[in-house]
Design a protein around this motif. Structure first.
Motif, PDB file in Angstrom:
ATOM      1  N   PHE A  43      -7.969  -1.971  -6.751  1.00 25.59           N
ATOM      2  CA  PHE A  43      -6.871  -1.485  -5.920  1.00 25.59           C
ATOM      3  C   PHE A  43      -5.672  -2.418  -6.059  1.00 25.59           C
ATOM      4  CE2 PHE A  43      -4.479  -1.427  -1.942  1.00 25.59           C
ATOM      5  CZ  PHE A  43      -4.252  -0.072  -1.760  1.00 25.59           C
ATOM      6  N   GLU A  44      -5.904  -3.705  -5.907  1.00 24.10           N
ATOM      7  CA  GLU A  44      -4.817  -4.676  -5.981  1.00 24.10           C
ATOM      8  C   GLU A  44      -4.164  -4.688  -7.359  1.00 24.10           C
ATOM      9  OE1 GLU A  44      -5.893  -7.966  -2.609  1.00 24.10           O
ATOM     10  OE2 GLU A  44      -6.819  -8.244  -4.575  1.00 24.10           O
ATOM     11  N   ALA A  45      -4.955  -4.543  -8.404  1.00 21.74           N
ATOM     12  CA  ALA A  45      -4.418  -4.571  -9.766  1.00 21.74           C
ATOM     13  C   ALA A  45      -3.548  -3.356 -10.073  1.00 21.74           C
ATOM     14  CB  ALA A  45      -5.563  -4.668 -10.773  1.00 21.74           C
ATOM     15  N   SER A  46      -3.866  -2.210  -9.466  1.00 26.74           N
ATOM     16  CA  SER A  46      -3.141  -0.987  -9.800  1.00 26.74           C
ATOM     17  C   SER A  46      -2.082  -0.592  -8.762  1.00 26.74           C
ATOM     18  CB  SER A  46      -4.123   0.170  -9.989  1.00 26.74           C
ATOM     19  OG  SER A  46      -4.827   0.431  -8.798  1.00 26.74           O
ATOM     20  N   TYR A  47      -2.026  -1.265  -7.636  1.00 25.81           N
ATOM     21  CA  TYR A  47      -1.091  -0.912  -6.569  1.00 25.81           C
ATOM     22  C   TYR A  47       0.343  -1.224  -7.003  1.00 25.81           C
ATOM     23  CZ  TYR A  47       0.773  -0.341  -1.847  1.00 25.81           C
ATOM     24  OH  TYR A  47       1.470   0.092  -0.750  1.00 25.81           O
ATOM     25  N   ASP A  48       1.225  -0.236  -6.897  1.00 23.63           N
ATOM     26  CA  ASP A  48       2.608  -0.440  -7.346  1.00 23.63           C
ATOM     27  C   ASP A  48       3.643   0.208  -6.418  1.00 23.63           C
ATOM     28  OD1 ASP A  48       2.162   2.220  -7.905  1.00 23.63           O
ATOM     29  OD2 ASP A  48       2.952   2.132  -9.939  1.00 23.63           O
ATOM     30  N   ILE A  49       3.322   0.311  -5.142  1.00 26.78           N
ATOM     31  CA  ILE A  49       4.241   0.914  -4.185  1.00 26.78           C
ATOM     32  C   ILE A  49       5.070  -0.190  -3.537  1.00 26.78           C
ATOM     33  CG2 ILE A  49       4.396   2.231  -2.027  1.00 26.78           C
ATOM     34  CD1 ILE A  49       1.809   3.659  -2.882  1.00 26.78           C
ATOM     35  N   ASP A  50       6.359   0.070  -3.430  1.00 25.75           N
ATOM     36  CA  ASP A  50       7.278  -0.883  -2.823  1.00 25.75           C
ATOM     37  C   ASP A  50       6.896  -1.114  -1.360  1.00 25.75           C
ATOM     38  OD1 ASP A  50       9.867  -1.496  -1.218  1.00 25.75           O
ATOM     39  OD2 ASP A  50      10.449  -1.845  -3.313  1.00 25.75           O
ATOM     40  N   PRO A  51       6.932  -2.376  -0.901  1.00 27.66           N
ATOM     41  CA  PRO A  51       6.575  -2.668   0.495  1.00 27.66           C
ATOM     42  C   PRO A  51       7.419  -1.909   1.524  1.00 27.66           C
ATOM     43  CG  PRO A  51       6.705  -4.698  -0.763  1.00 27.66           C
ATOM     44  CD  PRO A  51       7.215  -3.592  -1.655  1.00 27.66           C
ATOM     45  N   ALA A  52       8.615  -1.498   1.160  1.00 26.72           N
ATOM     46  CA  ALA A  52       9.457  -0.728   2.081  1.00 26.72           C
ATOM     47  C   ALA A  52       8.953   0.709   2.233  1.00 26.72           C
ATOM     48  CB  ALA A  52      10.900  -0.721   1.590  1.00 26.72           C
ATOM     49  N   GLU A  53       8.092   1.155   1.318  1.00 29.01           N
ATOM     50  CA  GLU A  53       7.597   2.531   1.341  1.00 29.01           C
ATOM     51  C   GLU A  53       6.257   2.690   2.045  1.00 29.01           C
ATOM     52  OE1 GLU A  53       7.979   4.879  -2.285  1.00 29.01           O
ATOM     53  OE2 GLU A  53       9.013   3.170  -3.151  1.00 29.01           O
ATOM     54  N   MET A  54       5.462   1.610   2.128  1.00 32.86           N
ATOM     55  CA  MET A  54       4.147   1.690   2.760  1.00 32.86           C
ATOM     56  C   MET A  54       3.731   0.299   3.221  1.00 32.86           C
ATOM     57  SD  MET A  54       0.524   3.215   1.290  1.00 32.86           S
ATOM     58  CE  MET A  54       1.022   4.924   1.501  1.00 32.86           C
ATOM     59  N   ARG A  55       3.193   0.223   4.431  1.00 32.70           N
ATOM     60  CA  ARG A  55       2.671  -1.050   4.949  1.00 32.70           C
ATOM     61  C   ARG A  55       1.176  -1.110   4.657  1.00 32.70           C
ATOM     62  NH1 ARG A  55       5.899  -2.920   9.600  1.00 32.70           N
ATOM     63  NH2 ARG A  55       4.275  -4.438  10.072  1.00 32.70           N
ATOM     64  N   LEU A  56       0.701  -2.288   4.318  1.00 29.33           N
ATOM     65  CA  LEU A  56      -0.703  -2.497   3.986  1.00 29.33           C
ATOM     66  C   LEU A  56      -1.379  -3.414   5.003  1.00 29.33           C
ATOM     67  CD1 LEU A  56      -0.559  -3.224   0.150  1.00 29.33           C
ATOM     68  CD2 LEU A  56      -1.339  -1.134   1.258  1.00 29.33           C
ATOM     69  N   PHE A  57      -2.464  -2.929   5.582  1.00 22.95           N
ATOM     70  CA  PHE A  57      -3.268  -3.742   6.489  1.00 22.95           C
ATOM     71  C   PHE A  57      -4.654  -3.926   5.892  1.00 22.95           C
ATOM     72  CE2 PHE A  57       0.102  -2.499   9.244  1.00 22.95           C
ATOM     73  CZ  PHE A  57       0.206  -3.514  10.183  1.00 22.95           C
ATOM     74  N   PHE A  58      -5.157  -5.155   5.994  1.00 21.07           N
ATOM     75  CA  PHE A  58      -6.458  -5.525   5.451  1.00 21.07           C
ATOM     76  C   PHE A  58      -7.397  -5.833   6.608  1.00 21.07           C
ATOM     77  CE2 PHE A  58      -9.545  -8.637   4.022  1.00 21.07           C
ATOM     78  CZ  PHE A  58      -9.984  -8.100   2.827  1.00 21.07           C
ATOM     79  N   LEU A  59      -8.552  -5.187   6.619  1.00 25.30           N
ATOM     80  CA  LEU A  59      -9.525  -5.383   7.689  1.00 25.30           C
ATOM     81  C   LEU A  59     -10.835  -5.911   7.112  1.00 25.30           C
ATOM     82  CD1 LEU A  59     -10.589  -5.101  10.582  1.00 25.30           C
ATOM     83  CD2 LEU A  59     -10.986  -2.678  10.113  1.00 25.30           C
TER      84      LEU A  59
END
Length: 132
Positions: A63-79
């Protein structure tokens, strides 16, 4: 030519630079209210991870290697669901999602609009939730 080049592998001393994602740690029940509020104007993705599971670690790395969305477009939370089991349980209840691990949940307007687990977690599917 070194033996590394001969067999098509890189020199192990050349470490691959790991992409840093703008993860926000999800550690409290109060943050779920914040996530619902944020999701009214910006989609939120929650990645539920089990630190004891090799498959979860592999899926997270992919997921981390392929993620390419701008932080302004989506917030990411890790649980970290093992450390914050009560938060993980509340995520399942509040967003009406059956608990799985690893799991990715996308929240828009306070509602889960997408969920995937294990090898079905694909970053390519997330772009559709950033479009208005």
């Amino acid at each position: 030519m070194s033996l590394f080049g001969l067999f098509g592998s890189k020199d192990p001393s050349e470490k691959k630079e790991k992409k840093q994602l703008p993860w926000e740690n999800l550690t409290s029940l109060e943050q779920l209210d914040e996530i619902s509020k944020i999701s009214e104007t910006q989609p939120v993705a929650i990645f539920k991870h089990s630190t004891r599971c090799g498959i979860s670690r592999m899926v997270l790395n992919q997921f981390e290697a392929s993620y390419d969305i701008d932080p302004a477009e989506m917030r990411l939370f890790f649980l970290d669901l093992l450390s914050y089991r009560q938060v993980s349980d509340e995520v399942a209840i509040r967003f009406q999602i059956l608990h799985q691990s690893p799991q990715l949940i996308v929240v828009k307007n306070g509602v889960a609009v997408h969920q995937a687990s294990h090898h079905n977690i694909q970053t390519a599917e997330l772009k559709q939730f950033t479009e208005i």
